[in-house]
Design a protein around this motif. Structure first.
Motif, short mmCIF file in Angstrom:
data_model
loop_
_atom_site.label_atom_id
_atom_site.label_comp_id
_atom_site.label_asym_id
_atom_site.label_seq_id
_atom_site.Cartn_x
_atom_site.Cartn_y
_atom_site.Cartn_z
N ASN A 1 2.53 14.61 -3.12
CA ASN A 1 2.13 13.41 -2.62
C ASN A 1 3.42 12.10 -2.55
O ASN A 1 3.23 11.16 -3.05
CB ASN A 1 1.08 12.97 -3.35
CG ASN A 1 1.43 12.88 -4.93
OD1 ASN A 1 2.39 13.58 -5.01
ND2 ASN A 1 0.40 12.33 -5.70
N GLU A 2 4.34 12.62 -1.85
CA GLU A 2 5.59 11.79 -2.22
C GLU A 2 5.47 10.35 -1.71
O GLU A 2 5.70 9.31 -2.12
CB GLU A 2 6.51 12.37 -1.40
CG GLU A 2 7.91 11.69 -1.19
CD GLU A 2 9.14 12.33 -0.40
OE1 GLU A 2 10.19 11.68 -0.33
OE2 GLU A 2 8.68 13.32 -0.09
N GLU A 3 4.65 10.05 -0.45
CA GLU A 3 4.44 8.57 -0.05
C GLU A 3 3.74 7.80 -1.07
O GLU A 3 4.21 6.69 -1.32
CB GLU A 3 3.87 8.68 1.43
CG GLU A 3 4.52 9.18 2.37
CD GLU A 3 3.90 8.96 3.73
OE1 GLU A 3 3.09 8.29 4.02
OE2 GLU A 3 4.18 10.05 4.80
N LEU B 1 3.95 3.70 -5.45
CA LEU B 1 3.60 3.26 -6.89
C LEU B 1 4.90 3.15 -7.67
O LEU B 1 4.87 2.22 -8.42
CB LEU B 1 2.75 4.48 -7.54
CG LEU B 1 1.36 4.70 -7.09
CD1 LEU B 1 0.84 5.78 -7.46
CD2 LEU B 1 0.49 3.48 -7.54
N MET B 2 6.09 3.54 -7.34
CA MET B 2 7.47 3.42 -7.92
C MET B 2 7.64 2.02 -7.30
O MET B 2 9.11 1.86 -7.75
CB MET B 2 8.11 4.68 -7.75
CG MET B 2 7.75 5.54 -8.54
SD MET B 2 8.89 6.79 -8.85
CE MET B 2 8.45 7.91 -7.64
N GLY B 3 7.28 1.67 -6.09
CA GLY B 3 7.92 0.35 -5.45
C GLY B 3 9.02 0.71 -4.54
O GLY B 3 10.10 -0.19 -4.45
N MET B 4 9.20 1.92 -4.23
CA MET B 4 10.43 2.57 -3.41
C MET B 4 10.04 2.63 -1.85
O MET B 4 8.64 2.76 -1.69
CB MET B 4 10.96 3.79 -4.07
CG MET B 4 11.39 3.34 -5.29
SD MET B 4 11.52 5.01 -6.49
CE MET B 4 12.89 5.77 -5.26
N GLU B 5 10.99 2.55 -0.88
CA GLU B 5 10.56 2.79 0.37
C GLU B 5 11.16 4.13 0.65
O GLU B 5 11.79 4.80 0.13
CB GLU B 5 11.39 1.86 1.37
CG GLU B 5 10.98 0.40 1.21
CD GLU B 5 11.85 -0.51 2.12
OE1 GLU B 5 12.59 0.06 2.94
OE2 GLU B 5 12.05 -1.83 1.60
#
Length: 146
Positions: A134-136, A141-145
């Motif tokens: 569930n990478e996206e 959730l980690m605030g990364m693009e």
């Protein structure tokens, strides 16, 4: 059953680095800021994961860390077994300190040992790749693009 924070954080480091693409490097600082974990503590974890050949560390100005092998080759159960060095659920699990008078006839230790083995059997069914399917959602959730 409760795992140590050390193991929890190590799994988080592996998840974080496992989501990097095409050999992209992560940094301890980046992981620290994402998970709000001390850089010093993460440094110890990264050092051990490197010694276990799960992470590769690259020194220098443009250095960082990345997985040392594909995510589908990193077994979660094996990682937990290596990082958790004390699975003495009861006193009787540790032969050197067993002072329980019923220990020779007690079946509780056998029941708990069976449960512990089942716990690891389930963990060993999963790889790091399974943990980042569930990478996206994780990236968001980690605030990364992506």
């Amino acid at each position: 059953m409760q795992l140590k924070k050390y193991t929890d954080y190590a799994l988080r480091v592996l998840i974080f680095t496992g989501m990097k693409k095409d050999g992209e490097l992560a940094s301890i600082k980046e992981i620290s800021e994402t998970y709000h974990i001390s850089q010093h503590h993460l440094g110890k974890i990264v050092y051990q994961l490197n010694k276990l050949e799960l992470l590769e560390t690259i020194r220098g100005r443009n250095g960082g860390i990345r997985l040392a092998k594909p995510a589908n080759e990193i077994n979660v159960g094996l990682v937990v077994r290596v990082l958790e060095n004390d699975f003495h659920l009861l006193e009787c699990f540790d032969k050197g300190t067993d002072h329980c008078v019923i220990s020779p006839a007690c079946t509780l230790k056998h029941v708990l040992n069976k449960a512990l083995n089942a716990f690891f059997k389930v963990l060993e069914e999963y790889t790091l790749k399974d943990l980042i399917r569930n990478e996206e959602e994780l990236l968001e959730l980690m605030g990364m693009e992506k």
